[in-house]
Design an enzyme around this catalytic site. Structure first.
Site, short mmCIF file in Angstrom:
data_model
loop_
_atom_site.label_atom_id
_atom_site.label_comp_id
_atom_site.label_asym_id
_atom_site.label_seq_id
_atom_site.Cartn_x
_atom_site.Cartn_y
_atom_site.Cartn_z
N GLY A 97 0.84 -1.18 0.00
CA GLY A 97 0.00 0.00 0.00
C GLY A 97 0.88 1.24 0.00
N CYS A 98 0.38 2.33 -0.58
CA CYS A 98 1.20 3.55 -0.65
C CYS A 98 1.45 4.14 0.74
CB CYS A 98 0.59 4.58 -1.58
SG CYS A 98 -1.15 4.97 -1.26
#
Length: 342
Positions: A148-149
């Site tokens: 995930g960012c």
């Protein structure tokens, strides 16, 4: 020899970002683009900023001849991604940009994402795609799960410090500011311009954000004990970027020295001089991460500020970095472009 690439989910932001990056890559050719809802369209119709490129038209996944593909990027939403990947040829190298293979425990996945995993047998095969920390495993992997960012930003902030044992583990706070593109391209009422602009709000408050599953998994594995951090993301009315401010207990100079040593030689991670902090402007549109460390007025406390571009280093750039390793190419190929400023 040029490697042939397929992008599944090419009509979303991360798909478009992959095309932008691969278009100048010396060793990759985009051979197939899939987007079921827009199948039959040209990319120039979906993303006019790509109209100068000679790209294949969008097709459905079942129209792609994967025997001619060296590696596929899957840029689909979670749940959909696992269902598609499960049906792809077992010999195909895959980089998945969704959340579907990030969490190793199927029950933990169900806890955070609300559905049973449809490809449990593949979870054990997937390598977690935080390149700087899983580089050797990624080189030999068939399936890589992009992080995930938010999870990537937080881990660049904290992993070296947890591993070195230079900070307390029970009072870590991450305050994160996130660009709206991290929510994807689907229409959502709260992301309309009139709803979002000129405002700033926290969301998933109180430990509800799904990327906490990645933090729990990775930090606990590093520490050899359970580690749970406080994490609150905030939505900014900007298109790109994440800024994470980490509050930790520990000697600020030792924290800084640990970061410098951990990231020495990493091509995409820049640790600023002690006392300086970065801005999202510094990394916009690039695959670079900038990290600043400073002390606090309270003795024994340090502040770590980390920035990256959520669509590039936080997603598609990271995916390409991993693909380079999987295909035996220069890890930095197609990714050394400078940030866009102003």
């Amino acid at each position: 020899m040029t490697k042939k690439i397929a992008i599944i989910g090419a009509s979303g932001y991360t798909g478009a970002e992959l095309i932008r990056l691969i278009s100048t890559h010396p060793g990759l050719e985009i051979a197939a683009l899939a987007a079921n809802s827009k199948a039959g369209m040209r990319m120039a119709q979906v993303f006019p900023f790509l109209r100068h490129l000679d790209l294949p038209d969008l097709v459905t996944v079942d129209q792609i001849d994967f025997s001619q593909i060296d590696l596929a990027f899957c840029a689909l939403p979670h749940k959909t991604s696992q269902e598609v990947i499960r049906e792809l040829p077992k010999s195909l190298k895959i980089v998945d940009l969704s959340a579907d293979f990030r969490l190793r425990d199927p029950e933990v996945y169900k806890q955070w994402y609300g559905n049973d995993h449809a490809a449990v047998e593949m979870q054990g095969e997937a390598v977690y795609g935080l390149t700087e920390f899983y580089r050797d495993e990624i080189k030999s992997a068939r399936l890589v799960a992009g992080t995930g960012c938010n999870a990537a930003t937080g881990q660049f902030t904290l992993r070296p410090l947890i591993e070195a044992g230079v900070i307390g583990l029970d009072d870590i706070i991450l305050d994160m500011k996130c660009a709206v593109s991290g929510a994807g391209r689907s229409l959502k009422e709260n992301l309309l311009h009139a709803e979002l602009s000129e405002g700033y709000n926290a969301y998933a408050v109180g430990g509800k954000h799904r990327h906490l599953g990645e933090f729990d998994q990775e930090f606990s594995k590093l520490a050899g004990r359970e580690v749970k951090i406080q994490f609150t993301p905030h939505l900014l009315p900007v298109n790109r970027g994440i800024l994470s401010t980490g509050y930790v207990s520990g000697d600020a100079q030792e924290v800084y020295d640990t970061m410098v040593a951990a990231y020495a030689g990493e091509p995409f991670i820049q640790v600023l001089p002690f006392g300086e902090v970065p801005s999202t402007h510094d990394v916009r549109g690039s695959n670079f991460v900038h990290i600043g460390v400073t002390g606090d007025r309270i003795a024994g406390r340090a502040i770590v500020v980390t920035v990256l571009d959520n669509l590039c280093k936080g997603s598609s750039g990271q995916a390409l970095q991993n693909a380079n390793l999987m295909l035996g190419l220069d890890e930095t190929a197609g990714l050394m472009g400078a940030a866009l400023f102003p």
